[in-house]
Design a protein around this motif. Structure first.
Motif, mmCIF file in Angstrom:
data_model
loop_
_atom_site.group_PDB
_atom_site.id
_atom_site.type_symbol
_atom_site.label_atom_id
_atom_site.label_comp_id
_atom_site.label_asym_id
_atom_site.label_seq_id
_atom_site.Cartn_x
_atom_site.Cartn_y
_atom_site.Cartn_z
ATOM 1 N N ARG A 91 0.854 -1.388 0.000
ATOM 2 C CA ARG A 91 -0.024 0.062 0.085
ATOM 3 C C ARG A 91 0.659 1.313 -0.025
ATOM 4 O O ARG A 91 0.613 2.251 -0.730
ATOM 5 C CB ARG A 91 -0.991 -0.008 1.250
ATOM 6 C CG ARG A 91 -1.867 1.134 1.174
ATOM 7 C CD ARG A 91 -3.027 1.370 2.255
ATOM 8 N NE ARG A 91 -2.593 1.573 3.703
ATOM 9 C CZ ARG A 91 -2.482 0.828 4.543
ATOM 10 N NH1 ARG A 91 -2.755 -0.588 4.477
ATOM 11 N NH2 ARG A 91 -2.118 1.501 5.680
ATOM 12 N N GLY B 296 2.382 1.783 -3.575
ATOM 13 C CA GLY B 296 1.469 2.329 -4.365
ATOM 14 C C GLY B 296 1.039 3.733 -4.189
ATOM 15 O O GLY B 296 0.804 4.534 -5.028
ATOM 16 N N GLU B 297 0.756 4.116 -2.696
ATOM 17 C CA GLU B 297 0.629 5.473 -2.715
ATOM 18 C C GLU B 297 1.601 6.391 -2.925
ATOM 19 O O GLU B 297 1.416 7.588 -3.403
ATOM 20 C CB GLU B 297 0.657 5.681 -0.971
ATOM 21 C CG GLU B 297 -0.807 5.072 -0.474
ATOM 22 C CD GLU B 297 -0.827 4.946 1.195
ATOM 23 O OE1 GLU B 297 -2.335 4.703 1.420
ATOM 24 O OE2 GLU B 297 -0.072 5.299 1.706
ATOM 25 N N GLU C 258 1.308 7.065 -6.412
ATOM 26 C CA GLU C 258 0.217 7.793 -6.708
ATOM 27 C C GLU C 258 0.947 9.366 -6.631
ATOM 28 O O GLU C 258 0.470 10.321 -7.349
ATOM 29 C CB GLU C 258 -0.752 7.653 -5.713
ATOM 30 C CG GLU C 258 -1.746 6.427 -5.992
ATOM 31 C CD GLU C 258 -2.613 6.281 -5.156
ATOM 32 O OE1 GLU C 258 -2.829 6.989 -3.975
ATOM 33 O OE2 GLU C 258 -3.415 5.121 -5.103
ATOM 34 N N GLU C 259 1.608 9.537 -5.478
ATOM 35 C CA GLU C 259 2.442 11.114 -5.427
ATOM 36 C C GLU C 259 3.119 11.378 -6.533
ATOM 37 O O GLU C 259 3.237 12.514 -7.028
ATOM 38 C CB GLU C 259 3.283 10.948 -4.100
ATOM 39 C CG GLU C 259 2.339 10.753 -2.853
ATOM 40 C CD GLU C 259 3.500 11.390 -1.636
ATOM 41 O OE1 GLU C 259 3.570 12.341 -1.648
ATOM 42 O OE2 GLU C 259 3.648 10.385 -0.927
ATOM 43 N N GLN D 176 2.719 10.515 -9.701
ATOM 44 C CA GLN D 176 1.938 10.608 -10.812
ATOM 45 C C GLN D 176 1.373 12.021 -10.523
ATOM 46 O O GLN D 176 1.403 12.720 -11.610
ATOM 47 C CB GLN D 176 0.625 9.620 -10.851
ATOM 48 C CG GLN D 176 -0.243 9.686 -11.727
ATOM 49 C CD GLN D 176 0.109 9.458 -13.060
ATOM 50 O OE1 GLN D 176 0.605 8.327 -13.468
ATOM 51 N NE2 GLN D 176 0.355 10.506 -14.071
ATOM 52 N N ALA D 177 1.249 12.360 -9.394
ATOM 53 C CA ALA D 177 0.647 13.918 -9.027
ATOM 54 C C ALA D 177 1.610 14.836 -9.575
ATOM 55 O O ALA D 177 1.323 15.981 -9.910
ATOM 56 C CB ALA D 177 0.168 13.927 -7.569
ATOM 57 N N ASP E 164 1.379 15.039 -13.080
ATOM 58 C CA ASP E 164 0.230 15.765 -13.635
ATOM 59 C C ASP E 164 0.269 17.337 -13.196
ATOM 60 O O ASP E 164 -0.759 17.910 -13.458
ATOM 61 C CB ASP E 164 -0.945 15.034 -12.831
ATOM 62 C CG ASP E 164 -1.209 13.678 -13.288
ATOM 63 O OD1 ASP E 164 -0.859 13.337 -14.344
ATOM 64 O OD2 ASP E 164 -1.965 12.709 -12.636
ATOM 65 N N ARG F 212 6.160 1.129 -11.451
ATOM 66 C CA ARG F 212 4.754 0.291 -11.429
ATOM 67 C C ARG F 212 5.223 -1.085 -11.991
ATOM 68 O O ARG F 212 4.765 -2.046 -11.243
ATOM 69 C CB ARG F 212 3.973 0.771 -12.407
ATOM 70 C CG ARG F 212 3.284 2.274 -12.428
ATOM 71 C CD ARG F 212 2.239 2.580 -13.296
ATOM 72 N NE ARG F 212 1.648 3.734 -13.249
ATOM 73 C CZ ARG F 212 1.011 4.681 -12.466
ATOM 74 N NH1 ARG F 212 0.623 3.850 -11.383
ATOM 75 N NH2 ARG F 212 0.899 5.703 -12.560
#
Length: 216
Positions: A107, A110-111, A114-115, A117-118, A121, A183
């Motif tokens: 987890r 994965g988090e 996500e950071e 990816q942020a 973005d 990933r």
């Protein structure tokens, strides 16, 4: 939090000078002048001097006796050696970590992705990228429970982070393959595929060296 990074005058000077390096306003091999930096940052020369000393210890700068302070200018061989050492250490680290993979570790990884990816973005400042990227690798190493190995991996990552900032266009996320490789690593860890994960992390670190824009 490191008290040095708090909003003291040395902390402000440290943050501002490091930001100049990360945004490539200061170039490898460029000589730094205390008086110029103090005027630009708006603090006296004493906190600038303290900041320069800390940045030198971290590898961002080099002090030359009787000459001054310069942005680091490592040789190609030094950088290659650093990435090779880091690759070997991280391969050992992921091997140690695999028996200790837990849902919590998965987890967290994965988090972290996500950071990352942020940042890609534009939802998190690009200046945070090296910190987020490094945290992914350190989370894996720490899962192995070998504190001495983790210390060496942390040092290796800090060293190569300097090279990444100095010589890679890491803010050009359209050409940054780190996220997709993270990933892939997460899936191999999730599948408990130790052999493939060891190989993948070695290739991933080596790709970091290949992505440096070197003309040395």
């Amino acid at each position: 939090m490191d008290s040095f990074i708090e909003q003291t005058a040395p902390g402000v000077a440290y943050s501002e000078i490091k930001k100049m390096i990360m945004l490539k306003k200061l170039k490898p091999g460029q000589r730094l002048a205390e008086i110029t930096l103090s005027q630009e940052i708006g603090v006296s020369r004493t906190p600038v001097r303290e900041a320069l000393r800390k940045l030198t210890l971290e590898g961002w700068l080099r002090m030359v006796p009787n000459s001054g302070v310069w942005v680091a200018l490592p040789t190609r061989r030094e950088m290659m050696n650093a990435y090779e050492v880091r690759a070997k250490l991280e391969q050992w680290g992921i091997e140690e970590a695999m028996p200790n993979v837990t849902p919590l570790l998965l987890r967290h990884l994965g988090e972290n992705i996500e950071e990352e990816q942020a940042v890609y973005d534009g939802r998190i400042s690009a200046e945070k990228y090296p910190e987020i990227n490094s945290r992914f690798h350190l989370s894996i190493a720490e899962a192995g429970g070998n504190d001495i190995l983790c210390q060496h991996i942390r040092t290796a990552i800090n060293t190569t982070d300097v090279y990444m900032v100095l010589y890679e266009n890491y803010l050009d996320f359209s050409n940054n393959r780190s996220l997709s490789e993270h990933r892939e690593l997460l899936e191999l860890i999730r599948e408990r595929d130790t052999e493939a994960a060891i190989k993948r992390i070695g290739v991933h670190v080596h790709n970091g060296f290949l992505d440096l824009k070197l003309d040395l």
